[in-house]
Scaffold this active site. Structure first.
Site, PDB file in Angstrom:
ATOM      1  CE1 TYR A   1     -14.540 -12.385   9.020  1.00 37.57           C
ATOM      2  CE2 TYR A   1     -13.396 -11.292   6.916  1.00 37.57           C
ATOM      3  CZ  TYR A   1     -13.765 -11.396   8.457  1.00 37.57           C
ATOM      4  OH  TYR A   1     -12.911 -10.586   9.473  1.00 37.57           O
TER       5      TYR A   1
ATOM      6  CG  ASN B   1     -10.203  -6.045   5.526  1.00 39.18           C
ATOM      7  OD1 ASN B   1     -10.490  -7.063   5.368  1.00 39.18           O
ATOM      8  ND2 ASN B   1      -9.876  -5.679   6.891  1.00 39.18           N
TER       9      ASN B   1
ATOM     10  CE1 TYR C   1      37.911   5.676   1.573  1.00 38.92           C
ATOM     11  CE2 TYR C   1      36.387   4.655   3.122  1.00 38.92           C
ATOM     12  CZ  TYR C   1      37.617   4.600   2.376  1.00 38.92           C
ATOM     13  OH  TYR C   1      38.215   3.651   2.421  1.00 38.92           O
TER      14      TYR C   1
ATOM     15  NE  ARG D   1      38.735   8.313  -2.345  1.00 39.40           N
ATOM     16  CZ  ARG D   1      39.376   7.570  -1.773  1.00 39.40           C
ATOM     17  NH1 ARG D   1      39.705   6.141  -2.065  1.00 39.40           N
ATOM     18  NH2 ARG D   1      39.857   7.593  -0.306  1.00 39.40           N
TER      19      ARG D   1
ATOM     20  CG  PHE E   1      -6.218  -8.189   5.272  1.00 40.15           C
ATOM     21  CD1 PHE E   1      -5.437  -8.624   5.975  1.00 40.15           C
ATOM     22  CD2 PHE E   1      -7.432  -9.269   4.868  1.00 40.15           C
ATOM     23  CE1 PHE E   1      -5.395 -10.143   6.650  1.00 40.15           C
ATOM     24  CE2 PHE E   1      -7.459 -10.195   5.425  1.00 40.15           C
ATOM     25  CZ  PHE E   1      -6.477 -10.672   6.244  1.00 40.15           C
TER      26      PHE E   1
ATOM     27  CD  GLU F   1      -7.242  -9.858  12.703  1.00 40.56           C
ATOM     28  OE1 GLU F   1      -7.009  -8.761  13.421  1.00 40.56           O
ATOM     29  OE2 GLU F   1      -8.424  -9.944  12.375  1.00 40.56           O
TER      30      GLU F   1
END
Length: 510
Positions: free
Chosen positions: A56, A200, A284, A287, A332, A416
């Protein structure tokens, strides 16, 4: 069948996030003089080209066309076609510095010797970097799973004299052929596997994540400095930063932030002046600075660990091993990055969220400060509108912090069938960082203005140093003026680490 495990990367080859650019400089200089691993991996690719096996990406089509065998006399055209067909990105270009980092990360990854890139192509990549040639890469088009295919294809086109590059002054684009000619470089011809090795990989996502997290190292310290400045200006209490409180909830970030605040407040005359004022508790946003800043610190530390690991990984396909095996896998896929890019956006957005609340308090006229931080309001709006700007950016970040990684749309005719969308998370993260820096810049501007009204009492030594650094660049305002320029100046003080360097003269921060 037993295979030898690849050897760990030598420490001298590793890229560390804290020293990102210095490490890449060193690494690329080393590769320019010694690319033995690249030669070895290419020899394995050349060896299989003489065989009958279908492998491939070397002698087959790609994606949904993986089962199609390609004749040996068409392999070079196959790789060229791969770049041309995949260079279909769109939208505004990636920032020039991100694309340059992407190029350098690709060179580093190929230099690890598991990709089988041909020597002429690898040397051409090094030449592009050496001559400062930066490809022009559209920002949209990657789904973050088969590598950042479209962005990396655009990045690779100049190798063959196609595509565009940034002009030398960084203001626009020019044909890549012009950039090559100016550097006296000739286009190269791709060989088998070259195109696939180039496109890739996760270098676009990794470049965005690395740049943001590299800048976040300074941003976290800046946030602590700003928190201390606002606390002093608002005559807040130092008791919530008592080390004993944080020792019994010992999240590392929380402990570190509390220690930073204590150091910044040391020797404060302002604190002493109101020690017995009777106020019970602060809001807050004052603090809980250690708890909020600290949680973002811990989140970003995790994100940095993952991104640094990715910077030192090989993420293309197929992979070439020292025993000659060429193996197709899924390195990948951007999922490891996609998750932490989303996480980093949330962690950074929270730094801006609490900062904007402190800015609001500074304007509210509490504890003897003039409302809107000017004495003559009515005719003057004071610092009313900068808080609007901060609020707008915080609100935008809430949209940008929605995770991209929870989405997937199948591509390549279903081959994919799960993608990470990490590239979308990467682009959002860049925007979040810019917004956060400007929200913090608004707090820096307003806290410095508020501290002026506490004179002649002096704040803690660290806060004094930070305040002086601001006043060296931006003056006190007695009346309305064009404040936007000062916000940008304060943003530069943060991004260029001016505040941190000023404080570091006498105060050490974690």
């Amino acid at each position: 069948m037993k295979h030898d495990k690849p050897q760990p990367m030598p420490e001298t080859d590793r890229i560390r996030l804290r020293h990102l650019h210095e490490d890449l400089d060193r690494r690329l200089q080393s590769l320019a003089g010694n690319a033995d691993a690249v030669h070895r991996s290419r020899a394995h690719v050349d060896a299989v080209l003489d065989g009958e096996a279908s492998i491939y990406g070397i002698n087959t089509g790609f994606g949904a066309l993986a089962s199609k065998r390609i004749a040996s006399d068409q392999l070079a055209q196959l790789q060229k076609n791969l770049l041309l067909s995949h260079a279909c990105g769109t939208g505004d270009p990636l920032p020039r510095d991100i694309t340059r980092l992407m190029l350098r990360l690709k060179i580093h990854a190929l230099g690890l010797g598991q990709s089988g890139i041909s020597i002429p192509v690898f040397e051409q990549l090094l030449s592009l970097d050496r001559h400062g040639i930066v490809p022009w890469v559209p920002s949209r088009g990657s789904v973050g799973a088969s590598g950042d295919l479209a962005p990396l294809a655009h990045m690779a086109l100049p190798l063959i004299g196609a595509g565009r590059c940034w002009t030398p002054d960084g203001t626009g684009a020019e044909p890549a052929s012009d950039a090559l000619a100016r550097a006296r470089l000739e286009p190269v011809e791709l060989a088998a596997k070259d195109g696939l090795a180039l496109i890739n990989g996760t270098q676009m996502m990794a470049a965005c994540g690395a740049e943001v997290l590299y800048r976040a190292i300074a941003l976290l310290r800046n946030a602590d400095i700003l928190g201390a400045m606002s606390l002093e200006a608002l005559q807040g209490s130092s008791r919530p930063f008592d080390a004993r409180i944080h020792a019994i909830r010992p999240h590392p970030g929380q402990v570190a932030v509390a220690a930073n605040i204590r150091r910044l407040l040391a020797d404060s005359e302002i604190l002493e002046s109101h020690r017995d004022c009777g106020k019970v508790q602060d809001p807050y946003s004052l603090r809980c600075i250690p708890q909020v800043h600290g949680a973002s610190r811990d989140a970003l530390a995790h994100c940095s660990e993952v991104v640094e690991r990715e910077l030192n990984s090989v993420t293309d396909n197929p992979l070439v091993f020292d025993d000659g095996d060429i193996v197709s896998g899924g390195n990948f896929h951007g999922q490891p990055l996609a998750l932490v890019l989303d996480h980093a956006a949330i962690a950074l957005a929270e730094l801006a969220s609490i900062s904007e609340r402190r800015t609001y308090l500074l304007l509210a006229g509490h504890d003897g400060l003039p409302t809107l931080l000017m004495k003559d309001t009515g005719i003057n709006s004071g610092f009313m509108i900068p808080q609007y700007t901060a609020a707008a950016l915080v609100s935008e970040n809430k949209v940008l912090a929605h995770p991209a990684s929870v989405d997937s749309i199948p591509t390549s005719l279903g081959q994919e069938d799960h993608v990470s969308m990490g590239s979308i998370g990467a682009l959002k993260l860049l925007s979040v960082l810019d917004n956060v820096e400007r929200v913090l810049a608004v707090e820096l501007l307003t806290s410095a203005q508020a501290l002026d009204f506490r004179s002649p009492l002096k704040p803690g030594r660290g806060v004094q140093l930070a305040h002086r650094a601001v006043r060296d660049a931006v003056g006190h305002a007695d009346h309305d003026y064009e404040v936007g320029a000062d916000i940008e100046t304060c943003a530069r003080l943060l991004s260029e680490r001016t505040l941190i360097r000023a404080v570091a003269e006498e105060v050490e921060l974690d």
